[in-house]
Motif scaffolding. Structure first.
Motif, mmCIF file in Angstrom:
data_model
loop_
_atom_site.group_PDB
_atom_site.id
_atom_site.type_symbol
_atom_site.label_atom_id
_atom_site.label_comp_id
_atom_site.label_asym_id
_atom_site.label_seq_id
_atom_site.Cartn_x
_atom_site.Cartn_y
_atom_site.Cartn_z
ATOM 1 N N TYR A 20 0.867 -1.180 0.000
ATOM 2 C CA TYR A 20 0.000 0.000 0.000
ATOM 3 C C TYR A 20 0.902 1.229 0.000
ATOM 4 O O TYR A 20 1.746 1.361 0.893
ATOM 5 N N ARG A 23 4.372 0.726 0.700
ATOM 6 C CA ARG A 23 4.710 0.032 1.960
ATOM 7 C C ARG A 23 4.368 -1.444 1.795
ATOM 8 O O ARG A 23 3.206 -1.811 1.632
ATOM 9 N N ILE A 25 3.308 -5.097 2.474
ATOM 10 C CA ILE A 25 2.545 -5.794 3.522
ATOM 11 C C ILE A 25 2.822 -7.300 3.409
ATOM 12 O O ILE A 25 3.116 -7.959 4.397
ATOM 13 N N ARG A 52 0.146 -13.923 13.469
ATOM 14 C CA ARG A 52 -0.159 -12.985 14.554
ATOM 15 C C ARG A 52 -1.116 -11.905 14.087
ATOM 16 O O ARG A 52 -1.183 -11.621 12.894
ATOM 17 N N SER A 53 -1.723 -11.235 15.060
ATOM 18 C CA SER A 53 -2.592 -10.107 14.752
ATOM 19 C C SER A 53 -1.802 -9.011 14.026
ATOM 20 O O SER A 53 -0.682 -8.696 14.416
ATOM 21 N N GLY A 54 -2.347 -8.525 12.938
ATOM 22 C CA GLY A 54 -1.737 -7.406 12.217
ATOM 23 C C GLY A 54 -0.700 -7.819 11.193
ATOM 24 O O GLY A 54 -0.145 -6.991 10.480
ATOM 25 N N VAL A 55 -0.430 -9.118 11.074
ATOM 26 C CA VAL A 55 0.661 -9.559 10.184
ATOM 27 C C VAL A 55 0.260 -9.488 8.705
ATOM 28 O O VAL A 55 1.110 -9.407 7.814
ATOM 29 N N GLY A 56 -1.063 -9.561 8.439
ATOM 30 C CA GLY A 56 -1.503 -9.489 7.037
ATOM 31 C C GLY A 56 -2.457 -10.607 6.632
ATOM 32 O O GLY A 56 -2.687 -10.837 5.441
ATOM 33 N N LYS A 57 -3.033 -11.303 7.622
ATOM 34 C CA LYS A 57 -3.917 -12.437 7.309
ATOM 35 C C LYS A 57 -5.138 -11.991 6.509
ATOM 36 O O LYS A 57 -5.521 -12.634 5.542
ATOM 37 N N THR A 58 -5.745 -10.882 6.926
ATOM 38 C CA THR A 58 -6.946 -10.417 6.219
ATOM 39 C C THR A 58 -6.608 -10.033 4.777
ATOM 40 O O THR A 58 -7.381 -10.303 3.860
ATOM 41 N N GLN A 59 -5.435 -9.452 4.589
ATOM 42 C CA GLN A 59 -5.024 -9.073 3.224
ATOM 43 C C GLN A 59 -4.837 -10.322 2.365
ATOM 44 O O GLN A 59 -5.269 -10.369 1.216
ATOM 45 N N GLU A 170 -11.262 -16.464 10.218
ATOM 46 C CA GLU A 170 -11.383 -16.617 11.672
ATOM 47 C C GLU A 170 -12.666 -17.346 12.085
ATOM 48 O O GLU A 170 -13.479 -16.809 12.850
ATOM 49 N N HIS A 204 -5.988 -17.122 13.884
ATOM 50 C CA HIS A 204 -4.880 -17.043 14.829
ATOM 51 C C HIS A 204 -5.053 -18.067 15.951
ATOM 52 O O HIS A 204 -4.289 -18.082 16.910
HETATM 53 N N1 LIG Z 1 -6.327 -0.232 2.990
HETATM 54 C C1 LIG Z 1 -5.146 -0.265 3.606
HETATM 55 N N2 LIG Z 1 -4.208 0.676 3.389
HETATM 56 C C2 LIG Z 1 -2.999 0.639 3.988
HETATM 57 N N3 LIG Z 1 -2.618 -0.329 4.848
HETATM 58 C C3 LIG Z 1 -3.499 -1.303 5.122
HETATM 59 C C4 LIG Z 1 -4.814 -1.335 4.520
HETATM 60 N N4 LIG Z 1 -5.460 -2.437 4.988
HETATM 61 C C5 LIG Z 1 -4.609 -3.050 5.832
HETATM 62 N N5 LIG Z 1 -3.441 -2.384 5.921
HETATM 63 C C6 LIG Z 1 -2.259 -2.778 6.732
HETATM 64 O O1 LIG Z 1 -1.942 -4.124 6.420
HETATM 65 C C7 LIG Z 1 -1.381 -4.756 7.573
HETATM 66 C C8 LIG Z 1 -2.014 -6.123 7.748
HETATM 67 O O2 LIG Z 1 -3.398 -5.961 8.095
HETATM 68 P P1 LIG Z 1 -4.398 -7.200 8.221
HETATM 69 O O3 LIG Z 1 -5.748 -6.632 8.533
HETATM 70 O O4 LIG Z 1 -4.272 -8.066 7.042
HETATM 71 O O5 LIG Z 1 -3.835 -7.969 9.510
HETATM 72 P P2 LIG Z 1 -4.402 -9.283 10.221
HETATM 73 O O6 LIG Z 1 -3.277 -10.244 10.291
HETATM 74 O O7 LIG Z 1 -5.645 -9.724 9.549
HETATM 75 O O8 LIG Z 1 -4.750 -8.740 11.676
HETATM 76 P P3 LIG Z 1 -5.902 -9.191 12.721
HETATM 77 O O9 LIG Z 1 -5.626 -10.621 13.074
HETATM 78 O O10 LIG Z 1 -5.644 -8.254 13.876
HETATM 79 O O11 LIG Z 1 -7.213 -8.952 12.047
HETATM 80 C C9 LIG Z 1 -1.594 -3.810 8.756
HETATM 81 O O12 LIG Z 1 -0.357 -3.208 9.038
HETATM 82 C C10 LIG Z 1 -2.573 -2.787 8.217
HETATM 83 O O13 LIG Z 1 -2.328 -1.531 8.783
#
Ligand SMILES: Nc1ncnc2c1ncn2[C@@H]1O[C@H](COP(=O)(O)OP(=O)(O)OP(=O)(O)O)[C@@H](O)[C@H]1O
Length: 264
Positions: A20, A23, A25, A52-59, A170, A204
């Motif tokens: 993004y 940056r 991810i 882990r939380s925030g690592v990028g799973k949702t992406q 999840e 997770h």
């Molecule tokens: N639209 C966006 N623009 C910029 N950065 C983004 C965007 N969406 C997500 N991110 C970044 O991507 C990274 C991964 O986010 P993601 O939601 O995939 O984490 P996650 O592993 O699913 O976390 P959780 O388990 O807490 O839901 C985070 O640093 C987030 O800030």
């Protein structure tokens, strides 16, 4: 050790990257899911992506679902097709259902998208509803259902569409222990319903994921890196931890949980 073989490739992720505003991810994500065949068994695949939380799973989930375009790389299904939105049955964390339709109406809409059910939609709905114990709520609206019933209805909704891939975001979070047992049983039941059915679980919850999967992929950031990648693949079949009930007390299971915790 159970006899099995890994046959054709069902899904292949190649050098997948997501950034993004420059940056990074996700970086160079590579993994393959094969069709697992056991003699005289109907056996689908259950794969978990843990991180882990925030690592990028949702992406990664959104990329696999075809809801997001990667910055680079590809996700190939059926040998040569790039994944697109609608190719996978997607079960979101909040069990998306049409709030203004009854459960039956929502399920019928899904069944009508599946040409292999033509003319038999009603029977298919009643079969799955009975199997997953939601027959009594078919005439109700989603807001009248419990969380567990909503989850089962939304899984059936995706099953009726007939996709060979089911992607879960999840699926174990926020469930009490009894419902969690039911959900894991239901997922296993789905996976054995068809040899080519592939369940991909993004989670997770290490313990539940290891208990029901045949393969675990760990998504984490290598030391000093900004972006996450698949840093480990654990073949639970090789460790004789797949397809067993009550695996929780085995030493191999406990050691695997520790190994995963140390890798995240
Ligand atoms: N639209 C966006 N623009 C910029 N950065 C983004 C965007 N969406 C997500 N991110 C970044 O991507 C990274 C991964 O986010 P993601 O939601 O995939 O984490 P996650 O592993 O699913 O976390 P959780 O388990 O807490 O839901 C985070 O640093 C987030 O800030």
């Amino acid at each position: 050790m159970t006899t099995y073989s890994k046959q054709e490739t069902l899904l292949q992720v190649n050098n997948l990257c997501l950034a993004y505003n420059h940056r990074p991810i996700l970086q160079n994500i590579n993994f393959t899911i094969h069709n697992i065949v056991r003699p005289n068994m109907h056996q689908g695949q259950v794969v978990s992506l843990l991180g882990r939380s925030g690592v990028g799973k949702t992406q990664l989930f959104r990329l696999l679902a075809g809801l997001q375009t990667p910055t680079a790389g590809s996700i190939i299904i059926n040998n040569n097709k790039q994944v697109q939105a609608g190719d996978m049955g997607v079960v979101f964390q909040h069990y998306y259902l049409f709030e203004w339709k009854t459960i039956y109406q929502s399920l019928l809409m899904a069944a009508k998208k599946n040409p292999s059910l033509a003319g038999n939609e009603k029977e298919a709905i009643h079969k799955w509803a009975s199997e997953f114990d939601i027959t009594e709520v078919l005439a109700q609206y989603p807001q009248q259902l419990s969380g567990g019933q909503r989850q089962r209805a939304s899984i059936i909704q995706q099953l009726l569409k007939g996709s060979p891939f089911l992607l879960f975001d999840e699926p174990f979070s926020g469930l009490d222990v009894c419902v969690l047992d039911k959900v894991t049983e239901m997922l296993l039941q789905v996976s054995v319903s068809d040899e080519l059915k592939t369940l991909i679980i993004v989670s997770h919850d290490i313990e539940t994921s290891v208990a029901i999967s045949d393969t675990i992929f760990i998504l984490s950031k290598p030391p000093g890196e900004q972006a996450a990648t698949i840093t480990k693949e654990i073949d639970l079949i090789e460790r004789d931890l797949a397809w067993h009930k009550n695996v929780h007390h085995q030493q191999g299971f406990i050691d695997t949980l520790e190994e995963i915790k140390a890798s995240l």
